[in-house]
Design a protein around this motif. Structure first.
Motif, PDB file in Angstrom:
ATOM      1  N   GLN A   1       0.873  -0.985  -0.065  1.00 57.27           N
ATOM      2  CA  GLN A   1      -0.053   0.033   0.054  1.00 57.27           C
ATOM      3  C   GLN A   1       0.963   1.203   0.059  1.00 57.27           C
ATOM      4  O   GLN A   1       0.588   2.156  -0.844  1.00 57.27           O
ATOM      5  N   ARG A   2       2.016   1.215   0.847  1.00 56.22           N
ATOM      6  CA  ARG A   2       2.784   2.335   0.776  1.00 56.22           C
ATOM      7  C   ARG A   2       3.486   2.589  -0.390  1.00 56.22           C
ATOM      8  O   ARG A   2       3.664   3.699  -0.989  1.00 56.22           O
ATOM      9  N   GLU A   3       3.991   1.452  -1.107  1.00 55.68           N
ATOM     10  CA  GLU A   3       4.766   1.741  -2.094  1.00 55.68           C
ATOM     11  C   GLU A   3       3.804   2.061  -3.407  1.00 55.68           C
ATOM     12  O   GLU A   3       4.307   2.888  -4.320  1.00 55.68           O
ATOM     13  N   MET A   4       2.779   1.752  -3.376  1.00 60.18           N
ATOM     14  CA  MET A   4       1.730   2.204  -4.424  1.00 60.18           C
ATOM     15  C   MET A   4       1.094   3.709  -3.974  1.00 60.18           C
ATOM     16  O   MET A   4       0.550   4.284  -4.809  1.00 60.18           O
ATOM     17  N   ASN A   5       1.278   4.093  -2.895  1.00 57.66           N
ATOM     18  CA  ASN A   5       0.897   5.350  -2.581  1.00 57.66           C
ATOM     19  C   ASN A   5      -0.567   5.711  -2.739  1.00 57.66           C
ATOM     20  O   ASN A   5      -1.026   6.454  -3.400  1.00 57.66           O
ATOM     21  N   VAL A   6      -1.216   4.480  -2.228  1.00 55.93           N
ATOM     22  CA  VAL A   6      -2.775   4.630  -2.160  1.00 55.93           C
ATOM     23  C   VAL A   6      -3.468   4.692  -1.086  1.00 55.93           C
ATOM     24  O   VAL A   6      -2.923   4.057   0.056  1.00 55.93           O
ATOM     25  N   ASP A   7      -4.546   5.127  -0.834  1.00 59.81           N
ATOM     26  CA  ASP A   7      -5.290   5.222   0.473  1.00 59.81           C
ATOM     27  C   ASP A   7      -5.945   4.126   0.960  1.00 59.81           C
ATOM     28  O   ASP A   7      -6.201   3.677   1.981  1.00 59.81           O
ATOM     29  N   LEU A   8      -6.625   3.352  -0.183  1.00 57.81           N
ATOM     30  CA  LEU A   8      -7.392   2.372  -0.140  1.00 57.81           C
ATOM     31  C   LEU A   8      -6.813   0.936  -0.149  1.00 57.81           C
ATOM     32  O   LEU A   8      -5.812   0.754  -0.572  1.00 57.81           O
ATOM     33  N   THR A   9      -7.325  -0.010   0.661  1.00 55.13           N
ATOM     34  CA  THR A   9      -6.973  -1.447   0.874  1.00 55.13           C
ATOM     35  C   THR A   9      -7.871  -2.139   0.142  1.00 55.13           C
ATOM     36  O   THR A   9      -9.220  -1.808  -0.065  1.00 55.13           O
ATOM     37  N   VAL A  10      -7.712  -3.546   0.280  1.00 61.46           N
ATOM     38  CA  VAL A  10      -8.663  -4.718   0.017  1.00 61.46           C
ATOM     39  C   VAL A  10      -9.983  -4.421   0.632  1.00 61.46           C
ATOM     40  O   VAL A  10     -11.030  -4.848   0.230  1.00 61.46           O
TER      41      VAL A  10
END
Ligand code: MN
Length: 299
Positions: A87-96
């Motif tokens: 999640q951190r490396e993709m720099n996204v707020d959302l998860t599964v």
């Protein structure tokens, strides 16, 4: 038990040094492929456990040609963003938890020793090493507490992905984009699938390393959630998500995925058939459609 497919579709039991040919043992019951074996596992398991395997033909593991253990799963579900490090490396707020799960085409499966074919010369394609869960029993609206009773086993999996803006189900469904193997390890042999070391190397360089205990949504919860959306059938596969370290693949790359207790899956990468994405887009001829006035075109 490690159950694989080898030498032209034979079902095999893999030990440290050999592949035991199960053809005669399970074939008498009409079971000739892994999907059928998974469906009939409740009756076949005791037969396998009590069988005199010493009397069956066997091939040294080094000489056996292992193939995709489940060449055509019923369906393949996959979890996006299910490790905090990814999640951190993709720099996204959302998860599964917010994104839900997606489908990969079951025609994208290949096995150990096969080759991932890069589709485009001008698009980035990444490796995503993941733990795969193979469903063993029909599951509909199961609770997490009961979910593991519906699991047949586990395997290494690569969720190969074209980066870009299209729907995940497209970007991850190209032929050859779901290597699985080298075999399926039955659930009884994996006491805690939520604490396995997963690693992935590209050309001997370690790119991904994680413990499955870092999964945001763990395996029981993931199976339970998936079963609340759609009925899970024996032989369906759930890819549980990838950790940090996804990165671009190139022509000639050699990929190794190793998961503790599940073995090593090795595949190659080729760009031999790659074409220009720009050419593909041009053939879609969307520029015209985009300027069509609303309601002016028939569906
Ligand atoms: Mn993935």
């Amino acid at each position: 038990m490690n159950l694989g497919v080898f030498d032209g579709g034979k079902l095999g039991l893999v030990d440290d040094a050999h592949v035991v040919d199960l053809t005669t043992l399970v074939g008498s019951g009409g079971v000739t492929d892994m999907l059928a074996l998974v469906h009939r596992w409740d009756t076949l398991r005791p037969r396998l456990e009590s069988a005199d395997l010493a009397g069956l033909p066997r091939t040294p593991l080094a000489e056996a040609h292992l193939e995709a253990p489940l060449p055509r799963p019923g369906k393949i579900l996959a979890a996006p963003v299910n490790y905090p490090c990814h999640q951190r490396e993709m720099n996204v707020d959302l998860t599964v938890a917010e994104l839900g799960i997606f489908l990969k085409a079951n025609s994208s499966v290949i096995g150990p020793g096969e080759t991932i074919e890069l589709p485009y010369v001008d698009r980035r394609v990444d490796q995503e090493a993941e733990l795969a869960v193979v469903i063993g029993r029909l599951a509909r609206n199961v609770e997490p507490e009961a979910a593991m009773d519906h699991v047949f086993g586990y395997a290494c999996l690569l969720d190969v992905t074209v980066r870009g803006g299209e729907d995940r189900s497209i970007r991850k469904s190209y032929d050859t984009f779901t290597p699985i193997g080298p075999w399926i390890t039955t659930a009884d042999a994996v006491p805690d699938p939520g604490a396995l070391l997963l690693r992935c190397w590209i050309n001997d360089e370690l790119r991904q390393e994680v413990s499955t205990k870092d999964l945001i949504v763990g395996i029981p919860e993931l199976v339970a959630f998936a079963s609340s959306v759609m009925t899970l059938h024996p032989g369906d596969v759930i890819a549980t998500g990838t950790p940090a370290g996804v990165g671009p693949l190139s022509d000639g790359d050699h990929i190794v995925v190793e998961i503790e207790q599940l073995g090593r899956l090795e595949v190659d990468v080729s760009a031999a058939g790659a074409v220009s994405w720009l050419d593909v887009q041009a053939r879609l001829d969307v520029s015209d459609a985009a300027v069509r006035p609303a309601g002016g075109a028939s569906a």
